[in-house]
Design an enzyme around this catalytic site. Sequence first.
Site, PDB file in Angstrom:
ATOM      1  N   ILE A  33     -19.148   5.104  -1.116  1.00 61.55           N
ATOM      2  CA  ILE A  33     -18.534   6.330  -1.642  1.00 61.55           C
ATOM      3  C   ILE A  33     -18.808   6.502  -3.153  1.00 61.55           C
ATOM      4  O   ILE A  33     -18.787   7.630  -3.660  1.00 61.55           O
ATOM      5  CB  ILE A  33     -17.015   6.347  -1.334  1.00 61.55           C
ATOM      6  CG1 ILE A  33     -16.466   7.760  -1.305  1.00 61.55           C
ATOM      7  CG2 ILE A  33     -16.246   5.464  -2.291  1.00 61.55           C
ATOM      8  CD1 ILE A  33     -15.096   7.868  -0.656  1.00 61.55           C
ATOM      9  N   GLN A  95     -15.378  -8.708  -5.927  1.00 61.19           N
ATOM     10  CA  GLN A  95     -14.937  -8.122  -4.651  1.00 61.19           C
ATOM     11  C   GLN A  95     -13.688  -7.282  -4.882  1.00 61.19           C
ATOM     12  O   GLN A  95     -12.735  -7.748  -5.513  1.00 61.19           O
ATOM     13  CB  GLN A  95     -14.645  -9.235  -3.619  1.00 61.19           C
ATOM     14  CG  GLN A  95     -14.354  -8.678  -2.232  1.00 61.19           C
ATOM     15  CD  GLN A  95     -14.160  -9.760  -1.168  1.00 61.19           C
ATOM     16  OE1 GLN A  95     -14.040 -10.951  -1.471  1.00 61.19           O
ATOM     17  NE2 GLN A  95     -14.128  -9.338   0.085  1.00 61.19           N
ATOM     18  N   HIS A 101     -18.197  -7.384   3.520  1.00 59.79           N
ATOM     19  CA  HIS A 101     -19.217  -6.323   3.611  1.00 59.79           C
ATOM     20  C   HIS A 101     -20.437  -6.743   2.823  1.00 59.79           C
ATOM     21  O   HIS A 101     -20.339  -7.477   1.851  1.00 59.79           O
ATOM     22  CB  HIS A 101     -18.674  -4.983   3.106  1.00 59.79           C
ATOM     23  CG  HIS A 101     -18.068  -5.045   1.745  1.00 59.79           C
ATOM     24  ND1 HIS A 101     -16.797  -5.525   1.514  1.00 59.79           N
ATOM     25  CD2 HIS A 101     -18.560  -4.722   0.537  1.00 59.79           C
ATOM     26  CE1 HIS A 101     -16.536  -5.489   0.226  1.00 59.79           C
ATOM     27  NE2 HIS A 101     -17.596  -5.006  -0.406  1.00 59.79           N
ATOM     28  N   HIS A 103     -23.687  -5.299   0.626  1.00 59.07           N
ATOM     29  CA  HIS A 103     -24.254  -4.132  -0.052  1.00 59.07           C
ATOM     30  C   HIS A 103     -25.769  -4.128   0.102  1.00 59.07           C
ATOM     31  O   HIS A 103     -26.428  -5.170  -0.081  1.00 59.07           O
ATOM     32  CB  HIS A 103     -23.991  -4.199  -1.565  1.00 59.07           C
ATOM     33  CG  HIS A 103     -22.565  -4.111  -1.968  1.00 59.07           C
ATOM     34  ND1 HIS A 103     -22.005  -2.949  -2.452  1.00 59.07           N
ATOM     35  CD2 HIS A 103     -21.567  -5.037  -1.986  1.00 59.07           C
ATOM     36  CE1 HIS A 103     -20.741  -3.162  -2.765  1.00 59.07           C
ATOM     37  NE2 HIS A 103     -20.442  -4.426  -2.483  1.00 59.07           N
TER      38      HIS A 103
HETATM   39  P1  5GP Z   1     -16.931  -4.811  -3.450  1.00 59.20           P
HETATM   40  O1  5GP Z   1     -16.708  -4.562  -4.923  1.00 59.20           O
HETATM   41  O2  5GP Z   1     -15.654  -5.196  -2.750  1.00 59.20           O
HETATM   42  O3  5GP Z   1     -18.066  -5.728  -3.154  1.00 59.20           O
HETATM   43  O4  5GP Z   1     -17.407  -3.406  -2.888  1.00 59.20           O
HETATM   44  C1  5GP Z   1     -16.574  -2.421  -2.420  1.00 59.20           C
HETATM   45  C2  5GP Z   1     -17.424  -1.173  -2.293  1.00 59.20           C
HETATM   46  O5  5GP Z   1     -16.805  -0.300  -1.387  1.00 59.20           O
HETATM   47  C3  5GP Z   1     -17.584  -0.408  -3.624  1.00 59.20           C
HETATM   48  O6  5GP Z   1     -18.968  -0.242  -3.909  1.00 59.20           O
HETATM   49  C4  5GP Z   1     -16.876   0.919  -3.364  1.00 59.20           C
HETATM   50  O7  5GP Z   1     -17.519   2.001  -3.975  1.00 59.20           O
HETATM   51  C5  5GP Z   1     -16.906   1.009  -1.849  1.00 59.20           C
HETATM   52  N1  5GP Z   1     -15.776   1.712  -1.259  1.00 59.20           N
HETATM   53  C6  5GP Z   1     -14.461   1.508  -1.535  1.00 59.20           C
HETATM   54  N2  5GP Z   1     -13.691   2.321  -0.773  1.00 59.20           N
HETATM   55  C7  5GP Z   1     -14.555   3.029   0.000  1.00 59.20           C
HETATM   56  C8  5GP Z   1     -14.341   4.036   1.005  1.00 59.20           C
HETATM   57  O8  5GP Z   1     -13.219   4.440   1.337  1.00 59.20           O
HETATM   58  N3  5GP Z   1     -15.458   4.546   1.591  1.00 59.20           N
HETATM   59  C9  5GP Z   1     -16.722   4.129   1.266  1.00 59.20           C
HETATM   60  N4  5GP Z   1     -17.732   4.695   1.903  1.00 59.20           N
HETATM   61  N5  5GP Z   1     -16.939   3.188   0.324  1.00 59.20           N
HETATM   62  C10 5GP Z   1     -15.870   2.649  -0.295  1.00 59.20           C
END
Ligand code: 5GP
Length: 140
Positions: A33, A95, A101, A103
């Site tokens: 997003i 995180q 997840h 990327h």
């Molecule tokens: P992290 O920082 O946990 O590795 O990555 C989380 C990722 O999830 C971030 O890049 C953030 O932009 C994405 N993200 C968070 N909430 C949502 C959502 O509701 N929908 C989508 N499509 N991405 C999300």
Amino acid sequence: MKDNNCIFCKIANGEIPSATLYDDEKVRVILDISPASKGHALILPKEHYANLYEISDEMAMHVIKTAKKMAIKMKDELGLEGLNVLQNNGEAAGQTVFHYHMHLVPRYKEDKVNMKWENGELGEELKEELVRNLSFESGI
Ligand code: 5GP
Ligand code: ZN
């Protein structure tokens, strides 16, 4: 197992709509997003695992196979010049959503993505200590 309070459980299982690139019985691939670059996508298991320490071997294998297929599709369709595969575990690692997840971050010559760090030095003593403490023998 799903976690009722987890937004990625809801997205992965289709309870919250998302821009989906791929979907099967085990995973969903969605567009991030807040993308770091054009095509930034996330691979979400449909079961809840908080991080790499918890994910099942079977799911981990499915995620990496999905990453490979998705990476080739991105390479063919986006005109990208590189691709980073990134997976954060724990707050200190960046995180922010505590549902495993992966990327996929397409890279372009003039993009604004920064994944650089300052290189340190691997001293002899530390090297020996790390090899002693971190090496293991049994099969994966
Ligand atoms: P992290 O920082 O946990 O590795 O990555 C989380 C990722 O999830 C971030 O890049 C953030 O932009 C994405 N993200 C968070 N909430 C949502 C959502 O509701 N929908 C989508 N499509 N991405 C999300
Ligand atoms: Zn979850």
